[in-house]
Design a protein around this motif. Structure first.
Motif, mmCIF file in Angstrom:
data_model
loop_
_atom_site.group_PDB
_atom_site.id
_atom_site.type_symbol
_atom_site.label_atom_id
_atom_site.label_comp_id
_atom_site.label_asym_id
_atom_site.label_seq_id
_atom_site.Cartn_x
_atom_site.Cartn_y
_atom_site.Cartn_z
ATOM 1 N N UNK A 1 95.585 -3.066 34.925
ATOM 2 C CA UNK A 1 94.899 -4.290 34.345
ATOM 3 C C UNK A 1 95.784 -5.192 33.862
ATOM 4 N N UNK A 2 95.424 -6.682 33.841
ATOM 5 C CA UNK A 2 96.653 -7.335 33.584
ATOM 6 C C UNK A 2 96.741 -7.414 32.104
ATOM 7 N N UNK A 3 95.762 -7.141 31.414
ATOM 8 C CA UNK A 3 95.733 -7.184 29.899
ATOM 9 C C UNK A 3 94.426 -6.261 29.327
ATOM 10 N N UNK A 4 94.969 -5.642 28.239
ATOM 11 C CA UNK A 4 94.029 -5.146 27.502
ATOM 12 C C UNK A 4 94.266 -5.434 25.877
ATOM 13 N N UNK A 5 93.280 -5.186 25.179
ATOM 14 C CA UNK A 5 93.609 -5.508 23.758
ATOM 15 C C UNK A 5 92.545 -4.688 22.758
ATOM 16 N N UNK A 6 92.984 -4.572 21.593
ATOM 17 C CA UNK A 6 92.387 -3.545 20.596
ATOM 18 C C UNK A 6 92.611 -3.981 19.213
ATOM 19 N N UNK A 7 92.033 -3.627 18.382
ATOM 20 C CA UNK A 7 92.144 -3.806 16.786
ATOM 21 C C UNK A 7 93.343 -2.714 16.250
ATOM 22 N N UNK A 8 93.917 -3.016 15.127
ATOM 23 C CA UNK A 8 94.768 -1.916 14.452
ATOM 24 C C UNK A 8 93.897 -0.551 14.433
ATOM 25 N N UNK A 9 94.283 0.377 14.666
ATOM 26 C CA UNK A 9 93.649 1.668 14.252
ATOM 27 C C UNK A 9 92.756 2.249 15.453
ATOM 28 N N UNK A 10 92.339 1.389 16.185
ATOM 29 C CA UNK A 10 91.558 1.790 17.487
ATOM 30 C C UNK A 10 92.591 2.371 18.654
ATOM 31 N N UNK A 11 91.697 2.936 19.568
ATOM 32 C CA UNK A 11 92.507 3.389 20.793
ATOM 33 C C UNK A 11 92.336 2.626 21.773
ATOM 34 N N UNK A 12 93.359 2.508 22.927
ATOM 35 C CA UNK A 12 93.190 1.670 24.293
ATOM 36 C C UNK A 12 93.700 2.727 25.259
ATOM 37 N N UNK A 13 93.213 2.502 26.428
ATOM 38 C CA UNK A 13 93.641 3.214 27.845
ATOM 39 C C UNK A 13 93.990 2.344 28.546
ATOM 40 N N UNK A 14 95.297 2.443 29.447
ATOM 41 C CA UNK A 14 95.588 1.445 30.261
ATOM 42 C C UNK A 14 95.711 2.505 31.590
ATOM 43 N N UNK A 15 95.112 1.997 32.680
ATOM 44 C CA UNK A 15 94.943 2.940 33.890
ATOM 45 C C UNK A 15 96.026 2.231 34.999
ATOM 46 N N UNK A 16 96.380 3.021 35.784
ATOM 47 C CA UNK A 16 97.505 2.969 36.962
ATOM 48 C C UNK A 16 97.027 3.955 38.080
ATOM 49 N N UNK A 17 96.643 2.717 39.130
ATOM 50 C CA UNK A 17 95.882 3.253 40.315
ATOM 51 C C UNK A 17 97.180 3.284 41.595
ATOM 52 N N UNK A 18 97.152 4.368 42.319
ATOM 53 C CA UNK A 18 98.088 4.317 43.254
ATOM 54 C C UNK A 18 97.330 5.010 44.704
ATOM 55 N N UNK A 19 98.157 5.563 45.268
ATOM 56 C CA UNK A 19 97.479 6.533 46.357
ATOM 57 C C UNK A 19 98.109 7.847 46.505
ATOM 58 N N UNK A 20 97.561 8.643 47.377
ATOM 59 C CA UNK A 20 98.078 10.040 47.614
ATOM 60 C C UNK A 20 99.747 9.998 48.093
ATOM 61 N N UNK A 21 100.190 8.853 48.347
ATOM 62 C CA UNK A 21 101.619 8.920 48.550
ATOM 63 C C UNK A 21 102.697 8.683 47.356
ATOM 64 N N UNK A 22 101.736 8.549 46.433
ATOM 65 C CA UNK A 22 102.679 8.196 45.017
ATOM 66 C C UNK A 22 102.105 9.116 43.958
ATOM 67 N N UNK A 23 101.058 8.161 43.370
ATOM 68 C CA UNK A 23 100.544 8.942 42.028
ATOM 69 C C UNK A 23 99.809 10.142 42.172
ATOM 70 N N UNK A 24 99.098 10.128 43.502
ATOM 71 C CA UNK A 24 98.220 11.399 43.716
ATOM 72 C C UNK A 24 99.167 12.404 44.301
#
Lengths: 117, 110
Positions: B7-30
């Motif tokens: 994702x181009x951007x994510x945001x959160x407030x202090x103390x919160x949790x955030x998650x950044x995803x990273x999607x590839x293919x079976x030739x790399x990430x998978x």
């Protein structure tokens, strides 16, 4: 303390050449693979090239294959990137990074290469 | 080799949790457990935060964690702090013997 210090960047015309250097210190240089990674203005990181610890094998991204040459001098603890036939799209900050297995554990601060007429 | 998708951007407030995803293919990430994550403050050297999907280097806060499912890897930052504001990049080894990065995610701490 591991340190990687890139140099050699600057302004060059399209079709020109430039050689980047990366001076390494704080670790046994000749036991690590080394890589170059670049970042065009406003864009993300892109892997460019790697060389094995002994300097016998290299690999390049398709975008630079045949134009860029990675090399190293283990006696001088220095990594190089010879860049020929430079294109406007090669404009980027070039980072030297130490390879550890399949990731990059230390990075330099980068050197800016600008290709423009 | 196409860049991994973040994702181009994510945001959160202090103390919160955030998650950044990273999607590839079976030739790399998978295809490999060789996903790593980097924190980059502009103008500074990128910093390794996670290697081999879920391992933290010495000195990296345990607020940072990584995981993978199929072709998608994730970086989670818990207990957000102001100094976490930076760009984050995932990377994976590929079946071509090369490496590929994600396009980067700008984290804003509100």
């Amino acid at each position: 303390e591991v340190q990687l210090l890139e140099s050699g960047g600057g302004l060059v015309q399209p079709g020109g050449s430039l050689r980047l250097s990366c001076a390494a210190s704080g670790f046994t240089f000749n036991t690590y693979w080394m890589h170059w990674v670049r970042q065009a203005p406003g864009k993300g990181l892109v892997w460019v090239s790697r060389m094995n610890s002994g300097g016998s094998t290299t690999l390049y991204a398709d975008s630079v294959k045949g134009r860029f040459t990675i090399s190293r001098d283990n006696a001088k603890n220095t990594l190089y990137l010879q860049m020929n036939s430079l294109r406007v799209e090669d404009t980027a900050v070039y980072y030297c990074t130490r390879g550890r297995n399949y990731y990059f554990d230390y990075w330099g601060q980068g050197t800016l290469v600008t290709v423009s007429s | 080799q196409s860049a991994l998708t973040q994702p181009a951007s994510v945001s959160g407030s202090p103390g919160q949790s955030i998650t950044i995803s990273c999607t590839g293919t079976s030739s790399d990430v998978g295809g490999y457990n060789y996903v790593s994550w980097y924190q980059h403050h502009p103008g500074k050297a990128p910093k390794l935060m996670i290697f081999e999907v879920s391992n933290r280097p010495s000195g990296v806060s345990n607020r940072f964690s990584g995981s993978k499912s199929g072709n998608t890897a994730s970086l989670t930052i818990s207990g957000l702090q102001a100094e976490d504001e930076a760009d984050y990049y995932c990377s994976s080894y590929t079946s071509s013997g090369t490496w590929v990065f994600g396009g980067g995610t700008k984290l804003t701490v509100l």
